[in-house]
Design a protein around this motif. Structure first.
Motif, PDB file in Angstrom:
ATOM      1  N   GLN A   1      24.151 144.359  51.218  1.00 26.93           N
ATOM      2  CA  GLN A   1      23.591 144.654  52.540  1.00 26.93           C
ATOM      3  C   GLN A   1      22.216 145.309  52.386  1.00 26.93           C
ATOM      4  O   GLN A   1      21.298 144.991  53.142  1.00 26.93           O
ATOM      5  N   GLY A   2      22.088 146.218  51.441  1.00 26.57           N
ATOM      6  CA  GLY A   2      20.813 146.896  51.208  1.00 26.57           C
ATOM      7  C   GLY A   2      19.696 145.940  50.831  1.00 26.57           C
ATOM      8  O   GLY A   2      18.535 146.186  51.123  1.00 26.57           O
ATOM      9  N   HIS A   3      20.074 144.836  50.197  1.00 26.12           N
ATOM     10  CA  HIS A   3      19.093 143.808  49.812  1.00 26.12           C
ATOM     11  C   HIS A   3      18.981 142.712  50.871  1.00 26.12           C
ATOM     12  O   HIS A   3      18.350 141.686  50.630  1.00 26.12           O
ATOM     13  N   GLN A   4      19.630 142.914  52.012  1.00 29.01           N
ATOM     14  CA  GLN A   4      19.632 141.957  53.123  1.00 29.01           C
ATOM     15  C   GLN A   4      20.164 140.585  52.728  1.00 29.01           C
ATOM     16  O   GLN A   4      19.698 139.543  53.208  1.00 29.01           O
TER      17      GLN A   4
ATOM     18  N   ASP B   1      25.347 140.461  55.874  1.00 32.34           N
ATOM     19  CA  ASP B   1      25.421 141.195  57.137  1.00 32.34           C
ATOM     20  C   ASP B   1      26.840 141.712  57.324  1.00 32.34           C
ATOM     21  O   ASP B   1      27.810 141.038  56.958  1.00 32.34           O
ATOM     22  N   ARG B   2      26.948 142.883  57.938  1.00 28.89           N
ATOM     23  CA  ARG B   2      28.231 143.492  58.282  1.00 28.89           C
ATOM     24  C   ARG B   2      28.267 143.610  59.792  1.00 28.89           C
ATOM     25  O   ARG B   2      27.298 144.034  60.410  1.00 28.89           O
TER      26      ARG B   2
ATOM     27  N   TYR C   1      32.036 140.254  57.335  1.00 30.41           N
ATOM     28  CA  TYR C   1      30.862 140.104  56.483  1.00 30.41           C
ATOM     29  C   TYR C   1      30.474 138.639  56.444  1.00 30.41           C
ATOM     30  O   TYR C   1      31.332 137.748  56.467  1.00 30.41           O
TER      31      TYR C   1
ATOM     32  N   ARG D   1      27.892 146.935  49.995  1.00 31.19           N
ATOM     33  CA  ARG D   1      26.831 147.861  50.420  1.00 31.19           C
ATOM     34  C   ARG D   1      25.513 147.534  49.720  1.00 31.19           C
ATOM     35  O   ARG D   1      24.448 147.555  50.338  1.00 31.19           O
ATOM     36  N   ARG D   2      25.603 147.238  48.429  1.00 35.23           N
ATOM     37  CA  ARG D   2      24.382 146.892  47.687  1.00 35.23           C
ATOM     38  C   ARG D   2      23.788 145.595  48.214  1.00 35.23           C
ATOM     39  O   ARG D   2      22.572 145.487  48.429  1.00 35.23           O
TER      40      ARG D   2
ATOM     41  N   ASP E   1      31.382 148.809  47.216  1.00 36.53           N
ATOM     42  CA  ASP E   1      30.100 149.095  46.569  1.00 36.53           C
ATOM     43  C   ASP E   1      29.223 147.852  46.484  1.00 36.53           C
ATOM     44  O   ASP E   1      28.021 147.901  46.747  1.00 36.53           O
TER      45      ASP E   1
ATOM     46  N   THR F   1      29.158 140.351  41.885  1.00 40.28           N
ATOM     47  CA  THR F   1      28.165 139.965  42.887  1.00 40.28           C
ATOM     48  C   THR F   1      28.201 138.479  43.207  1.00 40.28           C
ATOM     49  O   THR F   1      28.289 138.083  44.378  1.00 40.28           O
TER      50      THR F   1
END
Length: 126
Positions: free
Chosen positions: A69-72, A75-76, A88, A66-67, A63, A19
């Protein structure tokens, strides 16, 4: 209690061994997927694979992105064409998180130096 909960929330955002490496690479600017993968692995190779035992794979990068992005935090973007490149970049919150991590990284370096100097003295004693 609120501080403890907030720290746990940040640790949840940072989970995953790649990360911070992905966030740090995106701090250099917007990247296409393959360039991001290469950048992360090149940096790891340059420092001698001390942070990770093996290269980042495309699946793990997917993965991780995506994680994030889910937490903002990331950006994609693409132009909508199924054959187009995907880019990205860090969001404002992603950049803010990296700025907040700098003092923690400084603390970790200082702690490592202190630990090494203490360990070094202890090991030289009879």
């Amino acid at each position: 209690m609120p501080d403890r909960q907030s720290v746990h929330e940040v640790l949840e955002l940072l989970k995953g061994q790649w990360t911070v490496a992905v966030l740090a690479s995106l701090a250099l600017g917007e990247r296409q997927f393959n360039d991001l993968l290469a950048d992360v692995n090149l940096i790891e190779e340059h420092i001698g694979w001390t942070s990770h035992p093996r290269p980042l794979t495309a699946r793990v990068l997917t993965d991780t992105l995506r994680r994030l992005q889910g937490h903002q935090l990331v950006d994609r973007r693409s132009n909508g064409n199924q054959f187009s490149a995907v880019w990205y970049r860090l969001t404002h919150d992603g950049r803010s998180l990296l700025r907040a991590l700098r003092p923690l990284a400084n603390w970790a370096r200082q702690h490592r130096r202190n630990s090494e100097s203490t360990t070094g003295r202890a090991s030289s004693e009879p």
